[in-house]
Motif scaffolding. Structure first.
Motif, PDB file in Angstrom:
ATOM      1  N   ARG A 138      47.210  39.328  40.092  1.00  0.00           N
ATOM      2  CA  ARG A 138      47.961  39.569  41.316  1.00  0.00           C
ATOM      3  C   ARG A 138      47.190  40.591  42.143  1.00  0.00           C
ATOM      4  O   ARG A 138      46.936  41.698  41.667  1.00  0.00           O
ATOM      5  CB  ARG A 138      49.376  40.085  41.000  1.00  0.00           C
ATOM      6  N   ASP A 139      46.834  40.155  43.358  1.00  0.00           N
ATOM      7  CA  ASP A 139      46.051  41.023  44.254  1.00  0.00           C
ATOM      8  C   ASP A 139      44.754  41.490  43.591  1.00  0.00           C
ATOM      9  O   ASP A 139      44.335  42.640  43.735  1.00  0.00           O
ATOM     10  CB  ASP A 139      46.871  42.240  44.687  1.00  0.00           C
ATOM     11  N   THR A 161      48.675  37.731  34.291  1.00  0.00           N
ATOM     12  CA  THR A 161      48.253  36.949  35.442  1.00  0.00           C
ATOM     13  C   THR A 161      47.618  37.852  36.502  1.00  0.00           C
ATOM     14  O   THR A 161      47.889  39.053  36.551  1.00  0.00           O
ATOM     15  CB  THR A 161      49.443  36.207  36.080  1.00  0.00           C
TER      16      THR A 161
END
Length: 567
Positions: A391-392, A389
């Motif tokens: 993230r940031d 996934t």
């Protein structure tokens, strides 16, 4: 391999050779990299390709105008058992090494055993299936096999025969620059390691009058010049230092071959069609690495590759995509679900086959738009399903480790393709680093599978056989020096190769190859590139070739074998 040879016993020459071709002249090839050995049959060192092509011979010779048919070369006669459970070769009495030493059965046995014990891994595979051998008369030898493998008589017929005296007091497995003496039409002339090597036609070549050789080996001198990269080779060709340039980029073929030597006719542009399988070339996932172990990840990265945009950018969109390991031939898998004999071969392995093998697999499509939104959406969904996934702005797994890997390449052309791919992967939060190595470093890393992703090409024939174990067999997961660069381990694939080698007719053989093709494509081991359905060859106008080209086209056994020089 199947059926009868195309040529009658009294044939005059191979159909793609000019029996009246004149002798003389020279050709200069441009090669990338260098060499530090004259033994092309071992893992150590880098040997010129021309040593095995011009200096050494085999018991039988291949006609490249047929899928897989051999005719007698060093051997004057060949017999096999009713099920090819044995093969017997009888050597020609006139066969001899270039120093005049007659060829013997002992030379053949020494060559086969030495190659199996100390040579490249591919030589052991077939030799392990030889139960025993025995001499038959003064010039005959019979090999008995341990198992059914219809290709084995042909494989042994294509083993190089070496000169044992070349290695007296030396370790065969150690590379060196001692000049070997072969039975072939050329001898090694002047050379300087890493810079050039010349092969001189032997006027006393024992086989010069064989029908199989008529119209072949016409050039007096074959020279290989070594350069740092492909751009330098092209400039050497423009300057007249190099005689030929095989162009792989159709965009450059259309725009950069308008220099004076082309305009005034000193250089000729030839386009040579062929009917051989496309083989496979593309970004290869090293599935030994945990990051590429999940097929959904591999499918995602295939979807992220914007084929139409990259093909247009690099090739002007000229070449079709490889949708199969055997595109451009009858061996390619059929679209849609597997049917008939193909399905029957695959169904026993249904529980271990990846999705698409039986149901039908096709590559994700792109529309040429640079952003490739549909492909990236598909990739994102597959990556999420596999546990990755964003993230940031960085793609990470459940443990927080970023998705990052290195693409190792060995040419500026491949580097540019890798950069286009890396730019697309950035949009998924993936960091793809590009590493450009010289040929020696690259080959060492590739032989030991020390990479995340590479670009590789597998050339495949109209009669695939035992070499498929070397490409896709489980032994290659750990054994260095095979061509199983993706690290695949598939009992189903090996069963299809077994079926190919024991097929009783052409139809069963084709079904087994189509089934193997399905396993390879649905395995998502490679991000496929395009393929050329014709060779683009620019060359010195004094170099000629026959009007009739073989079914394999401009491939092995064509240039320089059947070419000649004419003012």
């Amino acid at each position: 391999m199947y059926g009868d040879p195309a040529l009658p016993p009294d044939f005059v020459s191979l159909p793609h050779a000019n029996p009246d071709a004149p002798k003389g002249g020279r050709i200069v090839f441009g090669e990338r990299g260098g060499f530090d050995s004259l033994n092309p049959y071992i893992l150590k060192g880098r040997a010129p390709w021309g040593v095995q092509t011009h200096v050494f011979e085999t018991l039988m010779g291949r006609s490249w105008d047929e899928p897989f048919t051999l005719y007698g070369l060093l051997a004057e006669s060949i017999e096999t058992g009713p099920d090819r459970e044995w093969v017997e070769f009888h050597l020609r009495p006139e066969a001899a090494f270039s120093d005049g030493t007659p060829l013997t059965v002992d030379d053949v046995i020494w060559s086969f055993e030495t190659l199996a014990e100390h040579g490249l891994p591919r030589y052991r595979n077939a030799w392990d299936k030889v139960a025993r051998w025995e001499k038959v008369g003064a010039r005959g030898i019979r090999f008995h096999f341990t198992e059914r493998d219809n290709e084995l008589p042909l494989i042994l017929g294509l083993r190089p025969v070496l000169n044992p005296r070349d290695w007296e007091g030396r370790d065969f497995a150690e590379s060196g620059l001692e000049v070997p003496i072969g039975t072939g039409p050329y001898t090694i002339g002047a050379f300087e390691p890493g810079r050039y090597i010349e092969f001189q036609r032997n006027p006393d070549y024992w086989g010069r009058d064989l029908p199989f050789n008529r119209g072949m080996h016409n050039l007096d001198t074959i020279r290989y010049e070594y350069f740092a990269d492909g751009d330098v080779i092209f400039e050497a060709f423009r300057a007249g230092t190099v005689s030929t340039q095989r162009e792989t980029n159709p965009a450059r073929w259309a725009t950069e071959y308008d220099f004076p030597a082309v305009r005034d006719g000193r250089i000729v542009k030839s386009e040579i069609p062929h009917g051989r399988p496309s083989g496979m070339e593309g970004f290869v996932f090293n599935t030994r690495k945990p990051i590429f172990a999940d097929w959904r990840v591999r499918e995602a990265l295939i979807a992220a590759f914007n084929f139409d945009f990259v093909n247009q950018t690099v090739n002007g969109g000229a070449w079709p995509r490889r949708t199969s390991y055997f595109s451009n031939s009858i061996l390619a898998m059929d679209p849609g679900p597997a049917e008939g004999e193909v399905r029957a071969l695959l169904e026993p392995f249904a529980d271990q086959l990846l999705p698409g093998t039986l149901e039908g697999y096709s590559l994700p499509e792109s529309n040429g738009d640079q952003r490739n939104r549909a492909g990236l959406r598909q990739a994102t969904a597959l990556l999420e399903e596999a546990g990755w996934t964003i993230r940031d702005g960085v793609l990470k797994d459940a443990a927080g480790q970023p998705f990052a890997f290195t693409i190792t390449v060995t040419s500026s052309e491949h580097e540019s393709i890798a950069n286009l791919y890396a730019d697309a992967l950035k949009r998924l939060g993936i960091e793809a680093r590009i590493q450009l190595l010289d040929s020696a470093q690259y080959n060492e890393r590739r032989n030991t599978y020390d990479y995340d992703m590479i670009i590789n090409a597998w050339g495949l024939s109209l009669s695939p056989g035992n070499e498929q174990y070397l490409y896709w067999g489980a032994d290659g997961v750990e054994t260095p020096g095979t061509r199983n660069y993706m690290g695949m381990n598939s009992p189903a694939a090996e069963a299809m190769i077994d079926a190919m080698l024991t097929a009783g007719d052409q139809e069963s053989f084709v079904a087994a190859v189509k089934a193997l093709d399905r396993i390879l494509m649905a395995g998502r081991y490679v991000v496929p590139f395009w393929f050329a359905d014709a060779s683009l060859l620019a060359h010195d106008a004094r170099l000629k070739y026959p009007e009739r080209t073989p079914v394999y086209g401009d491939w092995i056994g064509f240039l320089p074998e059947v070419w000649w020089y004419e003012e």
